[in-house]
Design an enzyme around this catalytic site. Structure first.
Site, PDB file in Angstrom:
ATOM      1  N   ILE A  28       0.833  -1.210   0.000  1.00  0.00           N
ATOM      2  CA  ILE A  28       0.000   0.000   0.000  1.00  0.00           C
ATOM      3  C   ILE A  28       0.868   1.261   0.000  1.00  0.00           C
ATOM      4  CG2 ILE A  28      -1.868   1.218   1.168  1.00  0.00           C
ATOM      5  CD1 ILE A  28      -2.672  -1.365   2.531  1.00  0.00           C
ATOM      6  N   ASP A  73      15.182   2.269   9.496  1.00  0.00           N
ATOM      7  CA  ASP A  73      14.483   1.404  10.455  1.00  0.00           C
ATOM      8  C   ASP A  73      13.708   2.330  11.384  1.00  0.00           C
ATOM      9  OD1 ASP A  73      13.569  -0.218  12.462  1.00  0.00           O
ATOM     10  OD2 ASP A  73      15.540  -0.968  13.063  1.00  0.00           O
ATOM     11  N   ASN A 100       3.127   4.453   7.886  1.00  0.00           N
ATOM     12  CA  ASN A 100       2.540   3.292   7.213  1.00  0.00           C
ATOM     13  C   ASN A 100       3.316   1.998   7.488  1.00  0.00           C
ATOM     14  OD1 ASN A 100       1.117   1.968   4.672  1.00  0.00           O
ATOM     15  ND2 ASN A 100       3.319   1.821   4.270  1.00  0.00           N
ATOM     16  N   SER A 155      -5.871   0.065  11.478  1.00  0.00           N
ATOM     17  CA  SER A 155      -6.591  -1.012  10.805  1.00  0.00           C
ATOM     18  C   SER A 155      -7.996  -1.183  11.370  1.00  0.00           C
ATOM     19  CB  SER A 155      -5.796  -2.306  10.996  1.00  0.00           C
ATOM     20  OG  SER A 155      -6.573  -3.412  10.647  1.00  0.00           O
ATOM     21  N   TYR A 168      -0.590  -7.430  16.684  1.00  0.00           N
ATOM     22  CA  TYR A 168      -0.867  -6.435  15.648  1.00  0.00           C
ATOM     23  C   TYR A 168      -1.999  -5.499  16.084  1.00  0.00           C
ATOM     24  CZ  TYR A 168      -2.423  -4.702  11.061  1.00  0.00           C
ATOM     25  OH  TYR A 168      -2.799  -3.910  10.005  1.00  0.00           O
ATOM     26  N   PRO A 198      -7.192   1.460   6.346  1.00  0.00           N
ATOM     27  CA  PRO A 198      -7.443   0.939   4.998  1.00  0.00           C
ATOM     28  C   PRO A 198      -8.326  -0.300   5.044  1.00  0.00           C
ATOM     29  CG  PRO A 198      -5.074   1.072   5.484  1.00  0.00           C
ATOM     30  CD  PRO A 198      -5.803   1.286   6.775  1.00  0.00           C
TER      31      PRO A 198
HETATM   32  N1  NAD Z   1      -2.998  -4.836   3.403  1.00  0.00           N
HETATM   33  C1  NAD Z   1      -4.112  -4.716   4.143  1.00  0.00           C
HETATM   34  O1  NAD Z   1      -5.113  -5.431   3.894  1.00  0.00           O
HETATM   35  C2  NAD Z   1      -4.170  -3.729   5.285  1.00  0.00           C
HETATM   36  C3  NAD Z   1      -5.400  -3.535   5.934  1.00  0.00           C
HETATM   37  C4  NAD Z   1      -5.461  -2.614   6.988  1.00  0.00           C
HETATM   38  C5  NAD Z   1      -4.315  -1.924   7.361  1.00  0.00           C
HETATM   39  N2  NAD Z   1      -3.123  -2.159   6.710  1.00  0.00           N
HETATM   40  C6  NAD Z   1      -1.950  -1.388   7.148  1.00  0.00           C
HETATM   41  O2  NAD Z   1      -1.452  -0.668   6.018  1.00  0.00           O
HETATM   42  C7  NAD Z   1      -0.034  -0.555   6.112  1.00  0.00           C
HETATM   43  C8  NAD Z   1       0.618  -1.114   4.850  1.00  0.00           C
HETATM   44  O3  NAD Z   1       0.170  -2.438   4.635  1.00  0.00           O
HETATM   45  P1  NAD Z   1       0.816  -3.368   3.506  1.00  0.00           P
HETATM   46  O4  NAD Z   1      -0.187  -4.389   3.148  1.00  0.00           O
HETATM   47  O5  NAD Z   1       1.411  -2.541   2.422  1.00  0.00           O
HETATM   48  O6  NAD Z   1       2.005  -4.046   4.370  1.00  0.00           O
HETATM   49  P2  NAD Z   1       3.397  -4.680   3.929  1.00  0.00           P
HETATM   50  O7  NAD Z   1       3.790  -5.644   5.007  1.00  0.00           O
HETATM   51  O8  NAD Z   1       3.327  -5.187   2.526  1.00  0.00           O
HETATM   52  O9  NAD Z   1       4.392  -3.430   3.921  1.00  0.00           O
HETATM   53  C9  NAD Z   1       4.941  -2.929   5.095  1.00  0.00           C
HETATM   54  C10 NAD Z   1       6.234  -2.222   4.757  1.00  0.00           C
HETATM   55  O10 NAD Z   1       6.812  -1.757   5.980  1.00  0.00           O
HETATM   56  C11 NAD Z   1       8.206  -2.000   5.923  1.00  0.00           C
HETATM   57  N3  NAD Z   1       8.770  -2.061   7.263  1.00  0.00           N
HETATM   58  C12 NAD Z   1       8.624  -3.055   8.181  1.00  0.00           C
HETATM   59  N4  NAD Z   1       9.341  -2.777   9.274  1.00  0.00           N
HETATM   60  C13 NAD Z   1       9.943  -1.577   9.050  1.00  0.00           C
HETATM   61  C14 NAD Z   1      10.831  -0.762   9.816  1.00  0.00           C
HETATM   62  N5  NAD Z   1      11.265  -1.160  11.027  1.00  0.00           N
HETATM   63  N6  NAD Z   1      11.252   0.406   9.288  1.00  0.00           N
HETATM   64  C15 NAD Z   1      10.834   0.800   8.047  1.00  0.00           C
HETATM   65  N7  NAD Z   1      10.018   0.058   7.264  1.00  0.00           N
HETATM   66  C16 NAD Z   1       9.585  -1.118   7.778  1.00  0.00           C
HETATM   67  C17 NAD Z   1       8.321  -3.336   5.187  1.00  0.00           C
HETATM   68  O11 NAD Z   1       9.629  -3.556   4.705  1.00  0.00           O
HETATM   69  C18 NAD Z   1       7.281  -3.154   4.111  1.00  0.00           C
HETATM   70  O12 NAD Z   1       7.826  -2.531   2.971  1.00  0.00           O
HETATM   71  C19 NAD Z   1       0.368  -1.282   7.376  1.00  0.00           C
HETATM   72  O13 NAD Z   1       0.474  -0.347   8.429  1.00  0.00           O
HETATM   73  C20 NAD Z   1      -0.795  -2.221   7.638  1.00  0.00           C
HETATM   74  O14 NAD Z   1      -0.915  -2.526   8.995  1.00  0.00           O
HETATM   75  C21 NAD Z   1      -3.036  -3.042   5.693  1.00  0.00           C
END
Ligand code: NAD
Length: 262
Positions: A28, A73, A100, A155, A168, A198
């Site tokens: 996302i 990080d 995010n 979320s 989570y 989202p």
């Molecule tokens: N995908 C869904 O259905 C959904 C639904 C509700 C909420 N969300 C939220 O949306 C956001 C994005 O979701 P997504 O599906 O793209 O997740 P994802 O796991 O694909 O992406 C998360 C990103 O965060 C990065 N990351 C992890 N630890 C890190 C750190 N210590 N420092 C910097 N970067 C770091 C990862 O490398 C990755 O690129 C998240 O916060 C998730 O909780 C997602």
């Protein structure tokens, strides 16, 4: 720019805004970055996976936009400070922070008494402490500019109380309170802080814990019974960070097709 992003909604006020997107190297966050670039904003990808961050930067540049990528990080204050300093020296400003990044797509799903303890710690460190570190680091630039947007991505599972990922959901619930308190503290500087929930979305990233049947089950519970697209999430995010949303702060913004209600 030349890409496949639909720009029927155009926010002039986003032009040249510097937008830090943590975890913007995939999923996302990558979608947000591409949509902001399409509005003439300058995404900064603050991503743990340096290679993925560079790939998103290149993707935006190849389409004619401007972007930066800094391997970061968010769970380390030193790393976050280095990222914000690099952003300021490259662009001279920080207008928007989208918290995010999360321990998410590879998360263990299990009853809470079986969750790995180290995964509890990393969910708190990245999702909660990381969001705090990033907000703390960007605030001086926003206070000086008397303008800013901080968006904490949490979320709808917080409202649903979904089973089997307590680490989570606990971390995402903490971000809800963080939003409200930050909104009160930062209002005098014209900085808004909102929570963004989202809808459940299938991105290009494989999620071992979520087979197709899970997405279909959630889809069937939504008021709008179709799968979420990145555009469904990115366009409300653009609005929230634009001038048009200037009087909204401390709120929950929930583009999820009506899956859960606040
Ligand atoms: N995908 C869904 O259905 C959904 C639904 C509700 C909420 N969300 C939220 O949306 C956001 C994005 O979701 P997504 O599906 O793209 O997740 P994802 O796991 O694909 O992406 C998360 C990103 O965060 C990065 N990351 C992890 N630890 C890190 C750190 N210590 N420092 C910097 N970067 C770091 C990862 O490398 C990755 O690129 C998240 O916060 C998730 O909780 C997602």
């Amino acid at each position: 720019m030349t890409d496949d992003i639909d720009v029927t909604a155009h926010y002039e006020s986003l032009k040249d805004r510097v937008v830090i997107i943590t975890g913007g190297g995939q999923g996302i966050g990558r979608g947000y970055a591409r949509h902001f670039a399409r509005q003439g904003a300058i995404p900064v990808i603050a991503e743990l996976n340096g290679e993925n961050g560079e790939n998103v930067k290149r993707e935006i540049e190849e389409a004619g936009g401007t972007a930066y990528a800094f391997e970061t990080d968010v769970g380390s204050m030193d790393s976050v400070s280095a990222m914000t300093e690099a952003t300021l020296s490259a662009t001279g400003r920080i207008d928007v922070l989208i918290n995010n990044a999360a321990v998410f797509s590879r998360i263990t799903m299990a009853p809470f008494w079986e969750l790995p303890l180290d995964e509890w710690d990393s969910a708190m460190r990245v999702n909660v402490t990381g969001s705090f570190y990033c907000a703390r680091a960007v605030v001086p630039a926003m206070q000086e500019a008397k303008w800013g947007r901080i968006v904490n991505v949490t979320s709808g599972t917080v409202a649903l109380g979904s089973a089997n990922y307590l680490h989570y959901i606990t971390s995402k619930s903490a971000m809800l309170g963080m939003t409200r308190s930050m909104a009160r503290e930062l209002g005098p500087w014209n900085v808004t802080v909102n929570t963004f929930w989202p809808g459940i979305i299938k991105t290009e990233v494989p999620r071992p814990s979520a087979p197709d049947a899970v997405f279909e089950m959630f889809r069937d519970q939504q008021c709008l019974p179709r799968l979420t697209t990145i555009e469904d999430l990115a366009k409300p995010m653009l609005f929230l960070c634009s001038e048009e949303a200037k009087y909204m702060t401390g709120q929950i913004f929930e583009p999820d097709g009506g899956l859960s209600f606040n």
